[in-house]
Design a protein around this motif. Structure first.
Motif, mmCIF file in Angstrom:
data_model
loop_
_atom_site.group_PDB
_atom_site.id
_atom_site.type_symbol
_atom_site.label_atom_id
_atom_site.label_comp_id
_atom_site.label_asym_id
_atom_site.label_seq_id
_atom_site.Cartn_x
_atom_site.Cartn_y
_atom_site.Cartn_z
ATOM 1 N N ALA A 12 0.841 -1.200 0.000
ATOM 2 C CA ALA A 12 0.000 0.000 0.000
ATOM 3 C C ALA A 12 0.876 1.250 0.000
ATOM 4 O O ALA A 12 1.867 1.322 0.736
ATOM 5 N N ALA A 13 0.515 2.211 -0.832
ATOM 6 C CA ALA A 13 1.319 3.427 -0.964
ATOM 7 C C ALA A 13 1.485 4.135 0.369
ATOM 8 O O ALA A 13 2.575 4.631 0.691
ATOM 9 N N ASN A 14 0.431 4.196 1.171
ATOM 10 C CA ASN A 14 0.524 4.898 2.453
ATOM 11 C C ASN A 14 1.479 4.193 3.423
ATOM 12 O O ASN A 14 2.061 4.815 4.303
ATOM 13 N N GLU A 15 1.663 2.876 3.248
ATOM 14 C CA GLU A 15 2.601 2.144 4.099
ATOM 15 C C GLU A 15 4.056 2.440 3.715
ATOM 16 O O GLU A 15 4.961 2.314 4.540
ATOM 17 N N LEU A 16 4.263 2.827 2.466
ATOM 18 C CA LEU A 16 5.616 3.114 1.995
ATOM 19 C C LEU A 16 6.070 4.526 2.313
ATOM 20 O O LEU A 16 7.267 4.815 2.314
ATOM 21 N N LEU A 17 5.123 5.414 2.571
ATOM 22 C CA LEU A 17 5.475 6.819 2.730
ATOM 23 C C LEU A 17 6.416 7.071 3.903
ATOM 24 O O LEU A 17 7.255 7.976 3.852
ATOM 25 N N ARG A 18 6.305 6.264 4.954
ATOM 26 C CA ARG A 18 7.160 6.478 6.126
ATOM 27 C C ARG A 18 8.632 6.287 5.777
ATOM 28 O O ARG A 18 9.467 7.157 6.054
ATOM 29 N N VAL A 19 8.973 5.145 5.153
ATOM 30 C CA VAL A 19 10.371 4.902 4.807
ATOM 31 C C VAL A 19 10.825 5.839 3.683
ATOM 32 O O VAL A 19 11.974 6.295 3.665
#
Length: 271
Positions: A12-19
């Protein structure tokens, strides 16, 4: 120059935003997102920062995906390349500090920082080169005392994880590597689709340079242990472990015995 790569598969794109935010706000100059998904819906992530290069790829495996980023790093003439899991994040100048560490130790080809769970507990990811019993026994022998005794030695618990040390096997969740060493070993072995590719790469890097643990830098890792929950991932894990021992040796592996002996002797001296 420092480059980095993240391999995704229907993440999910929102899960990648942190890293991604951690990477683009650091001294990483180019972040390669290698998307092994069946579609390119994550292409929108390239708009987050001009540092991001999005590459949609056939799903040939985790190591194969990162090799795309590694080859790009070599082409760009990067000094260091960082392999990142999607569930990694950090809160400080981790990349800058690790760069300075590597600058100071030119004989080091790979460094891994302290890896913590989000609650602050240590993830014991510094390991000896495994025997078949280290990998199969601790997974399939449900005897707590056996598992604890095995882990204390194999995962080097006795060191306290509080000092710089040379370790023969470091986790692939965060690998800070010297690009000229990656070029010499040709990156990940693409015969490993998923799992054990980091162990194999760390071992090959360790044959021509040092592989170090540097606990003064901390990063956080969700560490889902997918193969403990998903039978398909367990199958990938077992197949990769079998490939690893077929490649390096099951019982008779003189290099493993010597490197583990040298590692333990050096670490026990520091106690």
């Amino acid at each position: 120059m420092v480059t980095a790569s993240i391999v995704t598969y229907h993440t999910a794109a929102n899960e990648l935003l942190r890293v991604i935010n951690c990477a683009v706000h650091s001294t990483i100059e180019i972040l390669y997102i290698i998307d092994n998904s069946s579609n390119d819906s994550l292409r929108e992530l390239k708009d987050v920062s001009e540092k991001i290069v999005y590459i949609h790829s056939d799903n040939l495996g985790y190591g194969s995906g990162h090799n795309i980023g590694i080859r790009k790093a070599v082409e760009k003439g990067a000094t260091y390349h960082v392999v990142l899991n999607p569930d990694i994040y950090w809160n400080d100048s981790a990349i800058e500090t690790l760069s300075r560490f590597m600058d100071s130790y030119p004989d080091c080809g790979l460094v891994m920082p302290q890896i913590l769970y989000p609650n602050g507990n240590i993830q014991y990811l510094c390991k000896l080169l495994p025997t078949p019993m280290d990998l199969f026994g601790r997974r399939f022998i449900p005897i707590r005392k056996y598992q604890e005794k095995s882990a204390d030695r194999y995962e080097l618990h006795f060191t306290g994880y509080d000092k710089v040390m040379e370790v023969p096997s470091l986790s692939g969740c965060f690998m800070f590597m010297r690009v000229n060493i990656l070029k010499k070993v040709s990156g990940f072995d693409e015969r490993f689709f998923m799992y054990a590719e980091d162990l194999d790469l760390c071992r090959r890097i360790g044959e021509i340079s040092k592989t170090m643990f540097y606990p003064m830098v901390v990063v956080y890792h969700e560490y889902e242990k997918g193969s403990y929950k998903n039978w398909k991932l367990l199958k990938y894990h077992l197949c990769s472990v079998i490939k690893y021992f077929n490649k390096w040796g099951w019982i008779f592996d003189k290099k493993r015995m010597q490197r583990n002996k040298d590692c333990l002797a050096a670490l026990l001296q520091k106690r």
